[in-house]
Scaffold this motif. Sequence first.
Motif, PDB file in Angstrom:
ATOM      1  N   PRO A 169      21.264 -27.162  -7.203  1.00  0.00           N
ATOM      2  CA  PRO A 169      21.804 -25.816  -6.954  1.00  0.00           C
ATOM      3  C   PRO A 169      21.971 -24.992  -8.223  1.00  0.00           C
ATOM      4  O   PRO A 169      22.399 -25.486  -9.258  1.00  0.00           O
ATOM      5  N   GLU A 170      21.623 -23.719  -8.109  1.00  0.00           N
ATOM      6  CA  GLU A 170      21.582 -22.821  -9.253  1.00  0.00           C
ATOM      7  C   GLU A 170      22.847 -21.972  -9.360  1.00  0.00           C
ATOM      8  O   GLU A 170      23.404 -21.517  -8.361  1.00  0.00           O
ATOM      9  N   LEU A 171      23.263 -21.728 -10.585  1.00  0.00           N
ATOM     10  CA  LEU A 171      24.415 -20.875 -10.854  1.00  0.00           C
ATOM     11  C   LEU A 171      24.190 -19.474 -10.309  1.00  0.00           C
ATOM     12  O   LEU A 171      25.125 -18.831  -9.820  1.00  0.00           O
ATOM     13  N   SER A 172      22.951 -18.991 -10.355  1.00  0.00           N
ATOM     14  CA  SER A 172      22.656 -17.624  -9.914  1.00  0.00           C
ATOM     15  C   SER A 172      23.043 -17.406  -8.451  1.00  0.00           C
ATOM     16  O   SER A 172      23.582 -16.353  -8.094  1.00  0.00           O
ATOM     17  N   LEU A 173      22.797 -18.408  -7.600  1.00  0.00           N
ATOM     18  CA  LEU A 173      23.197 -18.294  -6.197  1.00  0.00           C
ATOM     19  C   LEU A 173      24.715 -18.267  -6.077  1.00  0.00           C
ATOM     20  O   LEU A 173      25.276 -17.478  -5.314  1.00  0.00           O
ATOM     21  N   ILE A 174      25.373 -19.121  -6.826  1.00  0.00           N
ATOM     22  CA  ILE A 174      26.832 -19.174  -6.774  1.00  0.00           C
ATOM     23  C   ILE A 174      27.430 -17.841  -7.182  1.00  0.00           C
ATOM     24  O   ILE A 174      28.358 -17.332  -6.533  1.00  0.00           O
ATOM     25  N   VAL A 185      25.851 -28.427 -11.230  1.00  0.00           N
ATOM     26  CA  VAL A 185      25.158 -27.142 -11.056  1.00  0.00           C
ATOM     27  C   VAL A 185      24.169 -26.939 -12.201  1.00  0.00           C
ATOM     28  O   VAL A 185      24.391 -27.406 -13.320  1.00  0.00           O
ATOM     29  N   SER A 186      23.086 -26.232 -11.910  1.00  0.00           N
ATOM     30  CA  SER A 186      22.072 -25.939 -12.925  1.00  0.00           C
ATOM     31  C   SER A 186      22.112 -24.474 -13.328  1.00  0.00           C
ATOM     32  O   SER A 186      22.329 -23.584 -12.504  1.00  0.00           O
ATOM     33  N   LYS A 187      21.890 -24.245 -14.622  1.00  0.00           N
ATOM     34  CA  LYS A 187      21.641 -22.898 -15.143  1.00  0.00           C
ATOM     35  C   LYS A 187      20.380 -22.997 -15.970  1.00  0.00           C
ATOM     36  O   LYS A 187      20.401 -23.536 -17.084  1.00  0.00           O
ATOM     37  N   GLU A 188      19.289 -22.515 -15.391  1.00  0.00           N
ATOM     38  CA  GLU A 188      17.968 -22.693 -15.991  1.00  0.00           C
ATOM     39  C   GLU A 188      17.728 -24.196 -16.206  1.00  0.00           C
ATOM     40  O   GLU A 188      17.762 -24.961 -15.248  1.00  0.00           O
TER      41      GLU A 188
END
Length: 389
Positions: free
Chosen positions: A74-79, A154-157
């Motif tokens: 899961p990406e930080l951008s969605l959160i 969580v992933s950020k890039e």
Amino acid sequence: MLNFNYHNPANIYFGKGEEKKVGELISTYTQTNNVLVLYSGDYIFDLGIYQTIEEECQKFDINLFKNGDVVPNPELSLIQRLEKEVTENKIDFILAVGGGSVIDTAKALSFGALHEGDTWDFFLGKEEVTQALPIGVIATVASSGSEMSNATIVSKEKHKLGVETNLIIPKFSILNPEYTLKLPKYHTGVGVSDILTHLLERYFTSVTNVNFTDFLLEGAAKSLLINGNHLINDLENYELRAEIMWTASMAHNNSLELGREPDWASHRIEHEVSGQYGIVHGEGMAVIFPAWMTYVSQFHPDIFIQYGVRVFGIDPFAYTQDEIISLSIEKTKEFFNQMGMRSSLSEFDIDNTHFIEMAKRATKDDTQTVGHLKPLNSEDIINILELAL
């Protein structure tokens, strides 16, 4: 044995039909009656889960807002995008329907939505979680154990980091094994592989006089080996699905690590691999964990010998200690293979191009070590990645 404090307030509802309690359960935690349902893809409609959620929530005048954009890793951008939805719709309860990625997204959102700054600061250790929206879970995958854990990843890039706090343990988790019956063979194997590594991360410790949890972990691992091998050839067997589903929760609710110091180095290394290349976490662990075993066993052979003798029944009188260690690693790899997992990074077309930068990220430019049984610096991590090729 180490000192410990253990608290896990997750309320578990296990078995057929337990999802019909969802409306009543949510109603005890929401003030606005505005609930965000998080999921991934169309399976919650295909399995009839969303219809059940709607019907049960209508009985308690609960307003549902839904989002199905969650993806693996899961990406930080969605959160960050969901944080705006939570604020605009006055959401005060989050229902995660799915597996680890959905639940981890819900957990990160639960504290990110209440924070005015950058949610990534929590993952960098710049902020501490002091409040979180309540979340509930309807699990559809047996794998991550996030339905009872206090962690979110969580992933950020290419950066993949975690936060741990008891404030994000789900208020309730509904575990109906029926929802896992149609899970494809590959995803079933991924889940079982992930569960085994959760057990073994806790098993391989330098802490002595932990016989009680040694035997609990060994028993859980042996049970998983038996049930996993049966399930992979009998995918719609409810009883096997139930065994695996409960094992997943118990493997990661921290009860089996009490008094121990888990390792977690292989998970940290795999997070760099999946962050860099986007591979599925459970299969990544099936590759990295045996490589970690091979490397670290030379420094702490005794616990690996115990593992081989007790879990796989290797005769200590018929083999040398080095042979027992080698056999235990091979048998672990064989099990992952039986689950349909690949054995090497090269099978993903991954080479050593990014190993140095991945190792530097994991150790924060060599300012930290990774793991506890054998603290690893960036050179150690590169060596393990090379073994995984």
